[in-house]
Write a protein that holds these residues in place. Structure first.
Motif, mmCIF file in Angstrom:
data_model
loop_
_atom_site.group_PDB
_atom_site.id
_atom_site.type_symbol
_atom_site.label_atom_id
_atom_site.label_comp_id
_atom_site.label_asym_id
_atom_site.label_seq_id
_atom_site.Cartn_x
_atom_site.Cartn_y
_atom_site.Cartn_z
ATOM 1 N N ILE A 11 -1.523 48.190 14.310
ATOM 2 C CA ILE A 11 -1.476 46.776 14.999
ATOM 3 C C ILE A 11 -1.575 45.595 14.271
ATOM 4 C CG2 ILE A 11 -2.558 45.620 16.949
ATOM 5 C CD1 ILE A 11 -4.062 48.263 17.928
ATOM 6 N N VAL A 12 -0.372 44.894 14.182
ATOM 7 C CA VAL A 12 -0.135 43.639 13.743
ATOM 8 C C VAL A 12 -0.523 42.405 14.575
ATOM 9 C CG1 VAL A 12 1.053 42.252 12.005
ATOM 10 C CG2 VAL A 12 1.139 44.707 11.621
ATOM 11 N N PRO A 13 -1.514 41.370 14.511
ATOM 12 C CA PRO A 13 -1.885 40.657 15.366
ATOM 13 C C PRO A 13 -0.791 39.372 15.222
ATOM 14 C CG PRO A 13 -3.838 41.216 14.426
ATOM 15 C CD PRO A 13 -2.829 41.936 13.460
ATOM 16 N N ASP A 14 -0.166 38.676 16.295
ATOM 17 C CA ASP A 14 0.752 37.629 16.057
ATOM 18 C C ASP A 14 -0.336 36.313 15.897
ATOM 19 O OD1 ASP A 14 3.206 38.696 16.719
ATOM 20 O OD2 ASP A 14 2.317 39.085 18.686
ATOM 21 N N TYR A 15 -1.544 36.266 16.218
ATOM 22 C CA TYR A 15 -2.461 35.278 15.975
ATOM 23 C C TYR A 15 -4.006 35.980 15.601
ATOM 24 C CZ TYR A 15 0.795 32.549 18.797
ATOM 25 O OH TYR A 15 2.170 32.001 19.164
ATOM 26 N N ASP A 16 -4.350 35.191 14.543
ATOM 27 C CA ASP A 16 -5.451 35.409 13.958
ATOM 28 C C ASP A 16 -6.472 34.205 14.145
ATOM 29 O OD1 ASP A 16 -8.169 36.154 12.746
ATOM 30 O OD2 ASP A 16 -7.049 37.027 10.975
ATOM 31 N N LEU A 17 -7.478 34.105 15.080
ATOM 32 C CA LEU A 17 -8.221 32.968 15.364
ATOM 33 C C LEU A 17 -9.210 32.637 14.231
ATOM 34 C CD1 LEU A 17 -8.738 33.397 19.122
ATOM 35 C CD2 LEU A 17 -6.794 32.214 17.967
ATOM 36 N N ASP A 18 -9.835 34.026 13.422
ATOM 37 C CA ASP A 18 -10.712 33.552 12.334
ATOM 38 C C ASP A 18 -11.838 32.897 12.808
ATOM 39 O OD1 ASP A 18 -11.330 34.007 9.659
ATOM 40 O OD2 ASP A 18 -10.527 31.947 9.062
ATOM 41 N N GLY A 31 -17.582 27.757 22.305
ATOM 42 C CA GLY A 31 -16.668 26.610 22.006
ATOM 43 C C GLY A 31 -15.759 26.709 21.243
ATOM 44 N N LYS A 32 -15.649 27.348 20.344
ATOM 45 C CA LYS A 32 -14.656 27.652 19.279
ATOM 46 C C LYS A 32 -13.575 28.536 19.949
ATOM 47 C CE LYS A 32 -15.866 28.489 14.973
ATOM 48 N NZ LYS A 32 -16.656 29.270 13.811
ATOM 49 N N ILE A 33 -14.235 29.484 20.608
ATOM 50 C CA ILE A 33 -13.074 30.593 21.402
ATOM 51 C C ILE A 33 -12.424 29.961 22.454
ATOM 52 C CG2 ILE A 33 -12.934 32.750 22.625
ATOM 53 C CD1 ILE A 33 -15.699 33.689 21.296
ATOM 54 N N LEU A 34 -13.029 28.943 23.221
ATOM 55 C CA LEU A 34 -12.225 28.361 24.255
ATOM 56 C C LEU A 34 -11.079 27.298 23.863
ATOM 57 C CD1 LEU A 34 -12.647 28.313 27.452
ATOM 58 C CD2 LEU A 34 -13.829 26.187 27.090
ATOM 59 N N ILE A 35 -11.428 26.704 22.658
ATOM 60 C CA ILE A 35 -10.436 25.813 22.294
ATOM 61 C C ILE A 35 -9.384 26.467 21.502
ATOM 62 C CG2 ILE A 35 -10.190 24.040 20.535
ATOM 63 C CD1 ILE A 35 -13.183 23.022 20.990
ATOM 64 N N SER A 36 -9.668 27.524 20.666
ATOM 65 C CA SER A 36 -8.690 28.224 19.970
ATOM 66 C C SER A 36 -7.668 28.934 20.840
ATOM 67 C CB SER A 36 -9.291 29.074 18.890
ATOM 68 O OG SER A 36 -10.080 28.398 18.013
ATOM 69 N N ILE A 37 -8.264 29.738 21.846
ATOM 70 C CA ILE A 37 -7.304 30.577 22.658
ATOM 71 C C ILE A 37 -6.662 29.666 23.644
ATOM 72 C CG2 ILE A 37 -8.866 31.087 24.654
ATOM 73 C CD1 ILE A 37 -6.654 33.650 22.948
ATOM 74 N N THR A 55 -17.365 41.109 25.409
ATOM 75 C CA THR A 55 -17.745 40.180 24.375
ATOM 76 C C THR A 55 -17.594 38.732 24.870
ATOM 77 O OG1 THR A 55 -15.654 40.305 23.696
ATOM 78 C CG2 THR A 55 -16.830 41.963 23.000
ATOM 79 N N THR A 56 -18.196 37.998 23.962
ATOM 80 C CA THR A 56 -17.977 36.617 24.176
ATOM 81 C C THR A 56 -16.569 36.005 24.045
ATOM 82 O OG1 THR A 56 -20.369 36.092 23.243
ATOM 83 C CG2 THR A 56 -18.860 34.153 23.345
ATOM 84 N N THR A 57 -15.854 36.739 23.362
ATOM 85 C CA THR A 57 -14.420 36.439 23.342
ATOM 86 C C THR A 57 -13.918 36.595 24.752
ATOM 87 O OG1 THR A 57 -14.293 36.982 20.832
ATOM 88 C CG2 THR A 57 -12.219 36.956 22.082
ATOM 89 N N SER A 58 -14.263 37.670 25.221
ATOM 90 C CA SER A 58 -13.476 38.184 26.449
ATOM 91 C C SER A 58 -13.670 37.225 27.543
ATOM 92 C CB SER A 58 -13.864 39.688 26.956
ATOM 93 O OG SER A 58 -13.627 40.409 25.955
ATOM 94 N N VAL A 59 -15.034 36.777 27.707
ATOM 95 C CA VAL A 59 -15.217 35.805 28.837
ATOM 96 C C VAL A 59 -14.794 34.510 28.728
ATOM 97 C CG1 VAL A 59 -17.985 35.169 27.966
ATOM 98 C CG2 VAL A 59 -17.078 34.946 30.346
ATOM 99 N N MET A 60 -14.728 34.086 27.565
ATOM 100 C CA MET A 60 -14.317 32.863 27.187
ATOM 101 C C MET A 60 -12.670 32.709 27.126
ATOM 102 S SD MET A 60 -17.044 31.312 27.009
ATOM 103 C CE MET A 60 -16.256 29.499 26.911
ATOM 104 N N ALA A 61 -11.993 33.634 26.942
ATOM 105 C CA ALA A 61 -10.720 33.899 26.860
ATOM 106 C C ALA A 61 -10.202 33.906 28.554
ATOM 107 C CB ALA A 61 -10.188 34.948 26.354
ATOM 108 N N ALA A 62 -10.925 34.674 29.068
ATOM 109 C CA ALA A 62 -10.518 34.621 30.657
ATOM 110 C C ALA A 62 -10.961 33.301 31.302
ATOM 111 C CB ALA A 62 -11.645 35.694 31.299
#
Length: 328
Positions: A11-18, A31-37, A55-62
């Motif tokens: 799998i090759v991601p199109d975006y890496d939020l790093d 906060g970083k996830i919310l802004i980046s996504i 994960t925290t990523t899942s909820v903030m992305a949603a």
């Protein structure tokens, strides 16, 4: 840790939020996830955002998708302990995600029923099984092409008979990990068994575990391993001691039981089937159950996996295509 999984599944991601940094707080990460996504959503303008797990990523992305009125699909929806601090912060993450989700892909009947109890509309819930079982099924096929020498080169050791141990839960930081380590020490004194422990990189875990166990005979502390190596260890161990939710779903594919070092589990299907045993961080319970399983493990078992049949992804794709009117 994620890169090697992406490589394994090609799998090759199109975006890496790093986003990951040492010692950052959950609030900083959120906060970083919310802004980046949000930057990605603004650029891509998707019709649907798919989030997975708790994960925290899942909820903030949603949440970011909700703010932009983008529909959300949640894979692994409906898992609950109904204890806000166990697991922390995952229990609240997934409950919030449910309020933001349009398509709920529940892995089991129990997960579906949890969502219904929370007044999620029945027509928005789909029973699919869990994609982690799909991943294990694919991984087992790929594992056939891996030589044992590759496993040994990564782990540095491969005993004939061993228990696999993992641990990373925040609720076990401190005293909990101390008790688990004391149990492992006692096990090596009373049982003829090796222990392989890929130690999580979180310093709250790593520092404590190495301080307690680094020089203990027959306990092999190693760096986190690649996904194929973990599958190999799952396949060849006697059983597992872990606080991982994912391992509770992977282990049945190999006919292996799990001693779950948590007081609560959102995966009670395995507990009720006798595949997982809740021992918490009790030194006495861990030692007792290890002794019982070692006596029983001479006869290898095979289990039906209560979490899926390896076809969850196909079901999810079909549902998305039908609901969004996407042409295959």
């Amino acid at each position: 840790m994620l890169d090697q999984v992406l490589k394994f599944f090609e799998i090759v991601p199109d975006y890496d939020l790093d986003l990951m940094r040492a010692d950052q707080s959950l609030n900083t990460l959120s906060g970083k996830i919310l802004i980046s996504i949000d930057n990605v959503l603004s650029k891509v303008k998707p019709d649907l955002l798919i989030v997975h797990g708790d994960t925290t990523t899942s909820v903030m992305a949603a949440w970011a998708a909700f703010h932009r009125k983008i529909k959300v699909a949640h894979v692994e929806a409906g898992l609950r302990t109904f204890n806000s601090l166990s697991p922390f912060p995952e229990e609240i993450n997934r409950q919030i995600t449910a309020r933001l989700t349009d398509y709920h892909f529940a892995p089991t009947i129990k997960a579906r029923d949890n969502l219904l109890l929370e007044n999620i509309p029945k027509n928005d819930i789909y029973m699919t099984g869990n994609t982690i079982v799909d991943a294990v099924s694919l991984g087992i096929l790929k594992l056939q092409n891996i030589d044992e020498s590759e496993i040994i080169s990564e782990t540095g050791i491969l005993p004939k008979r061993f228990i696999l141990v993992t641990g990373h839960r925040r609720e076990s930081f401190g005293k909990g990990f101390e008790l688990i380590c004391e149990a492992l020490i006692q096990i090596t004194k009373t049982e003829k068994i090796d222990i392989i422990y890929p130690v999580h990189l979180n310093p709250y875990v790593k520092n404590h575990v190495y301080k307690k166990l680094e020089n203990i005979e027959n306990i092999h502390l190693i760096n986190p391993v690649s996904y194929p190596t973990m599958l190999y260890l799952l396949k060849n161990c006697e059983f597992i001691i872990s606080d991982s939710g994912g391992i509770q779903e992977e282990a049945p594919a190999f006919g292996k039981k799990v001693l779950v070092t948590r007081d609560f589990s959102e995966r009670m299907e395995g507990v009720e089937a006798g595949l997982s045993i809740l021992v918490g961080t009790s030194k006495e319970k861990i030692i007792k159950e290890v002794s019982l399983l070692l006596k029983a493990s001479k006869s290898k078992a095979s289990f039906n996996n209560p979490y899926g049949d390896g076809k969850a992804a196909k079901r999810i794709v079909k549902i998305i295509i039908e609901n969004l009117g996407v042409k295959e």
